[in-house]
Design an enzyme around this catalytic site. Structure first.
Site, short mmCIF file in Angstrom:
data_model
loop_
_atom_site.label_atom_id
_atom_site.label_comp_id
_atom_site.label_asym_id
_atom_site.label_seq_id
_atom_site.Cartn_x
_atom_site.Cartn_y
_atom_site.Cartn_z
N LYS A 155 130.93 45.66 19.82
CA LYS A 155 130.88 44.36 19.17
C LYS A 155 130.69 43.22 20.09
O LYS A 155 129.97 42.31 19.74
CB LYS A 155 132.31 44.33 18.43
CG LYS A 155 132.30 45.13 17.31
CD LYS A 155 133.66 44.52 16.35
CE LYS A 155 134.07 45.44 15.36
NZ LYS A 155 135.23 44.97 14.77
N LYS A 190 126.65 55.39 11.47
CA LYS A 190 127.59 55.47 10.52
C LYS A 190 127.32 54.09 9.29
O LYS A 190 126.85 53.21 9.85
CB LYS A 190 128.92 54.90 11.06
CG LYS A 190 129.41 53.81 11.53
CD LYS A 190 130.94 53.37 11.86
CE LYS A 190 131.08 52.18 12.31
NZ LYS A 190 132.36 51.84 12.90
N LYS A 236 129.23 47.56 7.35
CA LYS A 236 128.70 46.28 6.77
C LYS A 236 127.77 45.67 7.95
O LYS A 236 126.86 44.76 7.62
CB LYS A 236 129.70 45.44 6.25
CG LYS A 236 130.79 45.08 7.26
CD LYS A 236 131.78 44.21 7.11
CE LYS A 236 132.83 43.86 8.12
NZ LYS A 236 133.08 44.89 9.11
P1 TYM Z 1 138.02 49.13 9.02
O1 TYM Z 1 138.42 47.95 7.99
O2 TYM Z 1 136.74 48.74 9.72
O3 TYM Z 1 137.67 50.35 8.00
C1 TYM Z 1 138.61 50.97 7.26
C2 TYM Z 1 138.59 52.50 7.30
O4 TYM Z 1 137.27 52.97 6.68
C3 TYM Z 1 137.03 53.76 7.83
N1 TYM Z 1 135.66 53.60 7.72
C4 TYM Z 1 134.71 55.00 7.76
N2 TYM Z 1 135.21 56.28 7.07
C5 TYM Z 1 134.07 57.08 7.30
N3 TYM Z 1 132.49 56.84 7.51
C6 TYM Z 1 132.44 55.30 7.80
N4 TYM Z 1 130.79 55.08 7.64
C7 TYM Z 1 133.55 54.43 7.87
N5 TYM Z 1 133.43 53.06 7.96
C8 TYM Z 1 134.93 52.90 8.11
C9 TYM Z 1 137.61 53.51 8.98
O5 TYM Z 1 137.85 54.40 9.81
C10 TYM Z 1 139.01 52.96 8.83
O6 TYM Z 1 139.94 54.00 8.27
N6 TYM Z 1 140.97 48.83 13.04
C11 TYM Z 1 140.80 49.11 11.60
C12 TYM Z 1 141.82 48.38 10.71
C13 TYM Z 1 143.18 48.36 11.25
C14 TYM Z 1 143.81 49.85 11.23
C15 TYM Z 1 145.38 49.28 11.69
C16 TYM Z 1 143.93 50.98 10.64
C17 TYM Z 1 143.91 47.52 11.60
N7 TYM Z 1 145.11 48.00 12.19
C18 TYM Z 1 146.33 50.17 12.01
C19 TYM Z 1 144.94 51.86 10.89
C20 TYM Z 1 146.04 51.37 11.42
C21 TYM Z 1 139.39 48.85 11.03
O7 TYM Z 1 138.73 47.87 11.34
O8 TYM Z 1 139.02 49.59 9.79
#
Ligand code: TYM
Length: 332
Positions: free
Chosen positions: A112, A195, A198
């Site tokens: 990022k 992957k 967005k």
């Molecule tokens: P975020 O908001 O980017 O994504 C939410 C969840 O979706 C999963 N994900 C995917 N899984 C499979 N294939 C893909 N292409 C794909 N893109 C996204 C992510 O792995 C995630 O599980 N940092 C985290 C948010 C967060 C969090 C937490 C999660 C903040 N605090 C505490 C767990 C526990 C994030 O940005 O996810």
């Protein structure tokens, strides 16, 4: 009951298919056997610039989508991160036991920061994984259901939990990542080696759950495949076809093998048409439900207020113990 916790960022108008297949589908299932805590990490969202009005709207839309997908606020604790100040408070303490080099090794930060130009990347973006560790450790969950891209962040949370425990005495549970094998990483339709995200190279590679299914069908029909004709599951040599098989399998409940057998002698056009169809069947009722939840703001506020109370009860207890252990004066 053992506990699970997870979060999803409010950084788009719609969740995408990767979010659902990698993470959210497990969130729904885990509610039966676990005491579940699910939240919208809006503090994480502002580690990159956000338009305030849009952030507020997207946070509400995220809550509505979770409810529409089947998160039941009677069984699960659903809340918004910024309404539970204990997250930011614990993050500070954890920042102070995290090595600078350790934080610098987080690959998502490096990606990022490179995208933004490292001069413009915020300190918040740097310390994002530490806030995420705080999110998790406050609730002492056994499991954290996420997609593959969060694995390294989970490792950091585990390291910090163990470090704090050994320095100050047993306080945190060391959590396990819960990652579903088949759908841990859903790929971009236009670039099936990276992957789905967005911030991918083109919107044509991204399926948003709330988009008109006709728009998504077009994207699926123009998905990148390969120059062969055979439909088989081979992520190494046929990433595009394998990704479509994974998606269709997860949405239809049919195994990949069963799908492959059914496509013998048929072409990529059929695979794409069927995948678009199962997607439409899934998203059509979902879109209607999301609209329903969004049309009743008072109800959303009620759900969140109840979730916030329950979350603060648990988080406050953990934070109190942490403050005591690190040597802060007891709050009067
Ligand atoms: P975020 O908001 O980017 O994504 C939410 C969840 O979706 C999963 N994900 C995917 N899984 C499979 N294939 C893909 N292409 C794909 N893109 C996204 C992510 O792995 C995630 O599980 N940092 C985290 C948010 C967060 C969090 C937490 C999660 C903040 N605090 C505490 C767990 C526990 C994030 O940005 O996810």
């Amino acid at each position: 009951k053992p506990r699970v916790l997870s979060g999803i960022q409010p950084t788009a108008d719609s969740f995408h298919l990767g979010n659902f297949l990698g993470a959210l589908q497990q969130w729904v299932l885990l509610q039966d056997e676990f005491d579940a805590f699910y939240f919208i990490p809006d503090l994480h969202a502002i580690t990159v610039p956000q338009e305030p009005k849009q952030l507020r709207q997207r946070t509400l839309r995220a809550v509505a989508q979770l409810l529409a997908l089947g998160i039941d606020p009677e069984r699960s604790t659903l809340f918004v991160q910024s309404q539970v100040p204990e997250h930011a408070e614990l993050a500070w303490v954890l920042n102070c036991i995290t090595g600078f080099g350790e934080a610098g090794r987080m690959t998502q930060f490096k990606d990022k920061a490179t995208r933004q130009g490292s001069e413009h990347a915020s300190v918040g973006l740097f310390t994002y994984p530490v806030l995420m560790a705080a999110d998790i450790l406050l609730y002492r969950p056994q499991r954290v259901p996420v997609g593959e891209d969060q694995r390294q962040h989970l490792e950091l949370a585990r390291d910090l939990a163990a470090r704090f425990n050994s320095r100050f005495g047993k306080t945190f549970v060391v959590p396990e990542a819960q990652i579903i094998k088949g759908t841990a990483k859903i790929y971009d339709l236009q670039d099936p080696t990276s992957k789905m995200s967005k911030s991918g190279p083109t919107p044509a590679g991204l399926i948003n759950l709330l988009d008109d299914p006709k728009v998504s069908a077009k994207k699926i029909k123009s998905a990148v495949t390969d120059n062969e004709r055979e439909i088989r599951f081979d992520p190494e040599n046929k990433p595009g076809v394998s990704n479509l098989l994974t998606i269709q399998s997860a949405l239809s409940g049919k195994s990949v093998d069963e799908l492959v057998a059914g496509y013998e002698g048929r072409g990529y056009g059929d695979l794409k048409a069927d995948t678009a169809e199962v997607l439409a069947e899934f998203v059509t009722p979902l879109r209607a439900k999301v609209d329903g939840y969004l049309s009743d703001r008072a109800e959303l506020d009620r759900i969140l207020a109840a979730g916030t109370d329950r979350a603060r009860e648990v988080a406050g207890r953990t934070l109190g113990q942490v403050y005591e252990k690190v040597g802060f004066l007891t709050r009067g």
